[in-house]
Write a protein that holds these residues in place. Structure first.
Motif, short mmCIF file in Angstrom:
data_model
loop_
_atom_site.label_atom_id
_atom_site.label_comp_id
_atom_site.label_asym_id
_atom_site.label_seq_id
_atom_site.Cartn_x
_atom_site.Cartn_y
_atom_site.Cartn_z
N LEU A 21 0.83 -1.21 0.00
CA LEU A 21 0.00 0.00 0.00
C LEU A 21 0.87 1.26 0.00
O LEU A 21 0.60 2.21 -0.75
N ALA A 22 1.92 1.24 0.81
CA ALA A 22 2.80 2.41 0.88
C ALA A 22 3.41 2.70 -0.49
O ALA A 22 3.49 3.85 -0.93
N GLY A 23 3.82 1.65 -1.21
CA GLY A 23 4.41 1.82 -2.53
C GLY A 23 3.44 2.43 -3.52
O GLY A 23 3.77 3.35 -4.26
N VAL A 24 2.22 1.90 -3.51
CA VAL A 24 1.20 2.41 -4.46
C VAL A 24 0.86 3.87 -4.13
O VAL A 24 0.73 4.70 -5.04
N LEU A 25 0.74 4.19 -2.86
CA LEU A 25 0.40 5.57 -2.48
C LEU A 25 1.57 6.53 -2.72
O LEU A 25 1.38 7.71 -2.98
N TRP A 26 2.79 5.99 -2.64
CA TRP A 26 3.98 6.86 -2.81
C TRP A 26 4.22 7.18 -4.29
O TRP A 26 4.73 8.26 -4.61
N LEU A 27 3.88 6.24 -5.17
CA LEU A 27 4.20 6.33 -6.60
C LEU A 27 3.93 7.72 -7.23
O LEU A 27 4.79 8.25 -7.94
N PRO A 28 2.76 8.33 -6.99
CA PRO A 28 2.52 9.60 -7.68
C PRO A 28 3.17 10.83 -7.02
O PRO A 28 3.20 11.90 -7.63
N ILE A 29 3.69 10.67 -5.80
CA ILE A 29 4.17 11.86 -5.07
C ILE A 29 5.30 12.61 -5.80
O ILE A 29 5.24 13.84 -5.92
N PRO A 30 6.33 11.92 -6.33
CA PRO A 30 7.39 12.68 -7.02
C PRO A 30 6.88 13.43 -8.25
O PRO A 30 7.45 14.45 -8.63
N ILE A 31 5.80 12.92 -8.86
CA ILE A 31 5.24 13.64 -10.02
C ILE A 31 4.56 14.92 -9.53
O ILE A 31 4.71 15.99 -10.13
N VAL A 32 3.85 14.80 -8.41
CA VAL A 32 3.16 15.98 -7.86
C VAL A 32 4.17 17.03 -7.38
O VAL A 32 3.98 18.22 -7.59
N THR A 33 5.26 16.57 -6.75
CA THR A 33 6.26 17.55 -6.28
C THR A 33 7.17 18.00 -7.42
O THR A 33 7.74 19.08 -7.37
N GLY A 34 7.30 17.14 -8.45
CA GLY A 34 8.27 17.43 -9.51
C GLY A 34 7.75 18.29 -10.63
O GLY A 34 8.47 19.16 -11.14
#
Lengths: 40, 469
Positions: free
Chosen positions: B269-282
């Motif tokens: 779950l942590a991996g799936v939820l983490w996946l989009p974060i760098p796109i949002v911050t990047g």
């Protein structure tokens, strides 16, 4: 081969949508664990 | 360019308020810690919600909030996509976490596993790799704190860096892993709300189409799907992320600490939820051409753009988000590295007869010592965040195969595992300096795999899994 605006839009909005779900999912899970007294 | 957008008084106030909150929370959570298992592994009883949040929060570091925009600024779309592939590390670690808990229900550190599985030579090599990585990450986090505060508020780099380190050392010391995990949960929510708000407001103020048009006109290579260095970075980062997670005691200590049958689904779950974060911050870094921003130090591009778009409020949010992101990783790393020093170096080399009470004391002392060493290494601001982090890629990627084969196959022996880690690290480091950061992890991983495969063909050791119990 450049990323078109359409794909760029899909990428950003998908990422933003999934990220918006994340805190909600975590809070709901915490509530469930808390009710079942399984936080720790 | 004058980057200061938050008054020094506000920055100090945020640091003090959050510092007092985290330390008090840490003390409250740790007040019932009695045993080594309580302090080092949160009583081995962490539930699903906290388990998922801590895995996610620890992986959202200052590097996710500062480095993802930097890489997007330098490498374009592949920069943020490549960074988001680091989620694969969490996802692939999920089955390993289950296997680790099953094989070593009473284990404490990843060093325990390497020593029992491969013997002392491989264990020494592994400890060098693990400690080199831990200090690389600790320094990058400490420096990130100082850079953030000085860039956004004008407060001296050394003051900000010292404050963040001091706060994290205090609450980790008072509450152990329980404090680390509970604060991680709160910090995850803060980080997510912050980055989402910044992204939504950024899009509504600038417009996605305007950002895309400006990048296409001024820096089209950032949208190029065949950008060679960016493609190398993508693959390099996948192996770097996997290596970081597979070998690090930060993640192994969580595998030991989570309740039975929780580890696998929590990491997934942590991996799936983490996946989009760098796109949002990047993605926000792609607004630099539209805004005419060309920061002197590219690792500050994210906060500068957010502050430019959102003004003082943006700077306020960025400050809190990055501060929380750094704290959530710094505390985990302090706790996990201290476990490694306590159980492996002190308990395994210096004083093999130490009882658990003695180890508990050593664990607390080593958190303080680690904090002081990190502070001393961070004091001179030596390089950019990317360079500090990427150099450790050569080390960590060399451990992937010895760990995977070691967990699932009985054949691989200790000499081969040691050679794979040493050889992979040496080649990765050489290529880091000869070619660039974007090939170090990849080459290290390939060399390590090659050595392991030769070892698997040449030897047939029948390791007894019971030796891990």
């Amino acid at each position: 081969m450049l990323v078109t605006y359409e794909w760029f839009e899909v990428l950003v909005w998908t990422a933003l949508g999934l990220s918006t779900l994340a805190p909600l999912v975590l809070l709901v899970l915490a509530l469930i664990d808390w009710k079942k007294e399984q936080l720790w | 360019m004058n980057a200061v957008v938050l008054s020094t008084e506000w920055a100090i106030a945020i640091v003090i308020v959050f510092g007092v909150l985290w330390v008090a929370f840490g003390w409250w959570l740790g007040r019932n810690n009695r045993t080594l298992d309580d302090f080092m592994l949160a009583g081995r009883n962490v539930g699903f919600a906290f388990a998922s949040a801590t895995a996610m929060a620890t992986w959202i570091t200052s590097n996710t909030t500062l480095l993802a925009p930097q890489l997007t600024y330098e490498l374009g779309v592949w920069g943020m996509l490549g960074y988001s592939m680091a989620a694969l590390g969490l996802i692939l670690f999920a089955p390993l976490a289950k296997r680790i808990k099953a094989l070593m229900p009473h284990g404490y550190t990843c060093g325990d596993f390497i020593r029992r599985r491969y013997g002392r030579v491989a264990w020494y090599v592994f400890l060098i790799v693990a400690l080199a990585y831990s200090f690389g990450w600790l320094v990058s986090l400490g420096m990130g704190g100082g850079i953030l505060i000085s860039t956004l508020s004008g407060l001296d780099y050394r003051v900000g860096m010292s404050a963040i380190l001091f706060i994290c050392v205090c609450y980790t010391l008072l509450g152990g892993l329980k404090a680390v995990i509970a604060t991680d949960f709160v910090q995850t929510i803060i980080i997510l709300i912050g980055v989402i708000l910044i992204a939504y407001v950024g899009i509504s103020k600038l417009g996605l189409e305007e950002i895309h048009t400006a990048v296409e006109a001024k820096s089209p290579q950032l949208l190029n799907l065949l950008f060679p260095a960016a493609l190398m970075f993508l693959f390099n980062n996948i192996f770097f992320g996997i290596g970081e997670i597979f070998h690090s005691n930060v993640w192994w200590s969580r595998a030991f600490a989570f309740k039975d049958k929780i580890g696998k689904k929590a990491f997934l779950l942590a991996g799936v939820l983490w996946l989009p974060i760098p796109i949002v911050t990047g993605f926000i870094a792609l607004a630099a051409p539209a805004l005419g921003l060309y920061p002197a130090s590219s690792d500050m591009v994210g906060p500068l753009i957010a502050a430019k778009i959102l003004g003082g409020v943006g700077a306020f949010f960025v400050f809190i988000v990055v501060f929380s992101a750094m704290a959530s990783s710094l505390d985990s790393l302090l706790a996990a590295t201290s476990d490694l020093i306590t159980k492996d170096i002190y308990g395994g080399i210096i004083n093999k007869n130490a009882d658990k009470e003695k180890l508990l004391k050593v664990s607390k002392v080593s958190i303080v010592i680690l904090g002081v060493i990190t502070w001393a290494l961070c004091f001179p601001r030596i390089d950019t965040l990317a360079a500090i982090l990427m150099i450790t890629g050569a080390f960590v990627a060399s451990t992937i195969w010895p760990i995977v084969f070691g967990l699932y196959f009985r054949r691989l022996n200790g000499t081969v595992a040691a050679l794979a880690m040493a050889g992979g690290s040496a080649v990765g480091l050489t290529l880091y300096f000869q070619v660039g950061y974007y090939v170090s992890a990849l080459s290290s991983c390939v060399v390590s795999l090659f050595v392991c495969l030769i070892g698997l063909m040449a030897y047939d050791e029948k390791f007894d899994w019971k030796r891990l119990q």
